[in-house]
Design an enzyme around this catalytic site. Sequence first.
Site, short mmCIF file in Angstrom:
data_model
loop_
_atom_site.label_atom_id
_atom_site.label_comp_id
_atom_site.label_asym_id
_atom_site.label_seq_id
_atom_site.Cartn_x
_atom_site.Cartn_y
_atom_site.Cartn_z
N ASP A 1 0.84 -1.21 0.00
CA ASP A 1 0.00 0.00 0.00
C ASP A 1 0.88 1.26 0.00
O ASP A 1 1.97 1.26 0.56
CB ASP A 1 -0.91 -0.02 1.24
CG ASP A 1 -2.10 0.92 1.10
OD1 ASP A 1 -2.33 1.44 -0.01
OD2 ASP A 1 -2.79 1.13 2.11
N THR B 1 -10.98 -6.48 -4.81
CA THR B 1 -12.32 -6.36 -5.40
C THR B 1 -12.81 -4.92 -5.28
O THR B 1 -13.48 -4.40 -6.17
CB THR B 1 -13.27 -7.30 -4.61
OG1 THR B 1 -12.61 -8.54 -4.40
CG2 THR B 1 -14.54 -7.56 -5.37
N ASN C 1 -11.00 -2.25 -5.30
CA ASN C 1 -10.22 -1.30 -6.12
C ASN C 1 -10.89 -0.96 -7.45
O ASN C 1 -10.52 0.02 -8.11
CB ASN C 1 -8.79 -1.81 -6.37
CG ASN C 1 -7.89 -1.79 -5.15
OD1 ASN C 1 -7.04 -2.65 -4.97
ND2 ASN C 1 -8.06 -0.80 -4.28
N TRP C 2 -11.93 -1.73 -7.85
CA TRP C 2 -12.67 -1.36 -9.07
C TRP C 2 -13.34 -0.01 -8.90
O TRP C 2 -13.73 0.63 -9.88
CB TRP C 2 -13.76 -2.39 -9.39
CG TRP C 2 -13.22 -3.74 -9.82
CD1 TRP C 2 -13.27 -4.89 -9.08
CD2 TRP C 2 -12.59 -4.07 -11.05
NE1 TRP C 2 -12.70 -5.92 -9.80
CE2 TRP C 2 -12.27 -5.44 -11.01
CE3 TRP C 2 -12.25 -3.35 -12.21
CZ2 TRP C 2 -11.64 -6.12 -12.05
CZ3 TRP C 2 -11.62 -4.01 -13.25
CH2 TRP C 2 -11.32 -5.37 -13.17
N ARG D 1 2.12 -4.91 6.15
CA ARG D 1 1.37 -3.87 5.43
C ARG D 1 2.17 -2.58 5.49
O ARG D 1 2.55 -2.11 6.57
CB ARG D 1 -0.01 -3.62 6.02
CG ARG D 1 -0.75 -2.55 5.19
CD ARG D 1 -2.21 -2.37 5.51
NE ARG D 1 -2.82 -1.49 4.51
CZ ARG D 1 -4.08 -1.53 4.12
NH1 ARG D 1 -4.91 -2.40 4.66
NH2 ARG D 1 -4.53 -0.69 3.20
N ARG E 1 -5.07 -1.74 8.94
CA ARG E 1 -6.26 -2.56 8.67
C ARG E 1 -5.90 -3.66 7.68
O ARG E 1 -4.85 -3.63 7.06
CB ARG E 1 -7.41 -1.70 8.15
CG ARG E 1 -7.07 -0.87 6.93
CD ARG E 1 -8.29 -0.10 6.37
NE ARG E 1 -7.86 0.87 5.39
CZ ARG E 1 -7.65 2.16 5.65
NH1 ARG E 1 -7.84 2.65 6.87
NH2 ARG E 1 -7.24 2.97 4.69
N LEU E 2 -6.84 -4.62 7.54
CA LEU E 2 -6.59 -5.77 6.68
C LEU E 2 -7.22 -5.63 5.30
O LEU E 2 -6.87 -6.36 4.37
CB LEU E 2 -7.09 -7.06 7.35
CG LEU E 2 -6.40 -7.41 8.68
CD1 LEU E 2 -6.99 -8.68 9.27
CD2 LEU E 2 -4.88 -7.59 8.48
C1 IPE Z 1 -5.38 -2.66 -0.20
O1 IPE Z 1 -5.00 -1.33 -0.40
C2 IPE Z 1 -5.46 -3.38 -1.51
C3 IPE Z 1 -4.18 -3.59 -2.18
C4 IPE Z 1 -3.00 -3.34 -1.70
C5 IPE Z 1 -4.28 -4.18 -3.50
P1 IPE Z 1 -6.10 -0.18 -0.55
O2 IPE Z 1 -5.38 1.09 -0.68
O3 IPE Z 1 -7.08 -0.53 -1.59
O4 IPE Z 1 -6.84 -0.30 0.87
P2 IPE Z 1 -7.73 0.76 1.67
O5 IPE Z 1 -8.73 1.32 0.70
O6 IPE Z 1 -6.80 1.81 2.17
O7 IPE Z 1 -8.33 -0.04 2.76
C1 IPE Z 2 -1.47 0.26 -3.40
O1 IPE Z 2 -1.24 1.63 -3.42
C2 IPE Z 2 -1.74 -0.31 -4.76
C3 IPE Z 2 -3.16 -0.70 -4.98
C4 IPE Z 2 -4.12 -0.67 -4.08
C5 IPE Z 2 -3.49 -1.17 -6.31
P1 IPE Z 2 -2.44 2.67 -3.44
O2 IPE Z 2 -2.82 2.92 -4.85
O3 IPE Z 2 -3.55 2.22 -2.56
O4 IPE Z 2 -1.75 3.97 -2.86
P2 IPE Z 2 -2.35 4.97 -1.78
O5 IPE Z 2 -2.81 4.13 -0.62
O6 IPE Z 2 -3.46 5.69 -2.44
O7 IPE Z 2 -1.20 5.85 -1.43
MG MG Z 3 -3.99 2.47 -0.60
#
Ligand code: IPE
Ligand code: IPE
Ligand code: MG
Length: 248
Positions: free
Chosen positions: A26, A72, A74-75, A196, A202-203
């Site tokens: 992340d 899921t 991230n869409w 993480r 969080r998970l």
């Molecule tokens: C978790 O990261 C998903 C991936 C690393 C692919 P996100 O950035 O999507 O998680 P949230 O929205 O902060 O919980």
């Molecule tokens: C993790 O980085 C990659 C994916 C979730 C695909 P992020 O894109 O969530 O980056 P931040 O959390 O917005 O910085």
């Molecule tokens: Mg993120």
Amino acid sequence: MVQNDNHIPSAPTLDKVPQHVAVIMDGNGRWAKDQGEERLYGHRHGVEAVRGVVQTAAEAGVRYLTIYAFSTENWGRPAEEVDGIMSLIAQAILSELDTLTGAGIRMRFIGDLASLPASLQESIRIAEAAVIPAEKLRMTLNIALNYSSRWELTRAMQQIAVAVKDGSLRPEEITQETVSNHLATAGMPDPELLIRTSGELRLSNFLLWQLSYTELYFTDTLWPAFGRDQMLAALREYGRRKRRFGRL
Ligand code: IPE
Ligand code: IPE
Ligand code: MG
């Protein structure tokens, strides 16, 4: 870059190496913003970071590395970012395939793969077709794509319900092992360590069943800045943890 099998240097001595490490990668977007760049720039550098972490894990003797590449949820991001991530992943799978295979690292994919773009599904098919002889197999790299734990558990429940309905399984025969065997990680040990990055605590719907007794490691480092030293620091920290599993 992961080098071929004979050239992977041995890892610095670690007392206790987890067999299975899970990673929520992340912070790509925030890293890009800090550099005054667009989010996709961060995702490109995120792919570079995966290389270093895969190599370090393999050197250390980790057998399974499961990385969360796309959830899921991230869409829900803007289409431009989603498309960019999908093509980056499709390209990276193909460009890394020979090097990984040569290093004894096989790629496996977990998640709802049928809803991914056709070109990405094709990359996955090619990567999963690569053959590594058992004696050369060093590590399995599981890439979680269009994955969420609730999706995985719901699918497992549906499959188990079908087995009960057709009479091949009695409800009282359902054990924890039955559930584990219907997950995308069937046959693999549960992760002993979850990492993480980016300071989020969080998970995010990742491996909820499998992480029941996993050691959690959170770091403020943003994913593109997470390299060999940071990975070794996480593995060393794991070595200092006392795992009790409810006992004394
Ligand atoms: C978790 O990261 C998903 C991936 C690393 C692919 P996100 O950035 O999507 O998680 P949230 O929205 O902060 O919980
Ligand atoms: C993790 O980085 C990659 C994916 C979730 C695909 P992020 O894109 O969530 O980056 P931040 O959390 O917005 O910085
Ligand atoms: Mg993120």
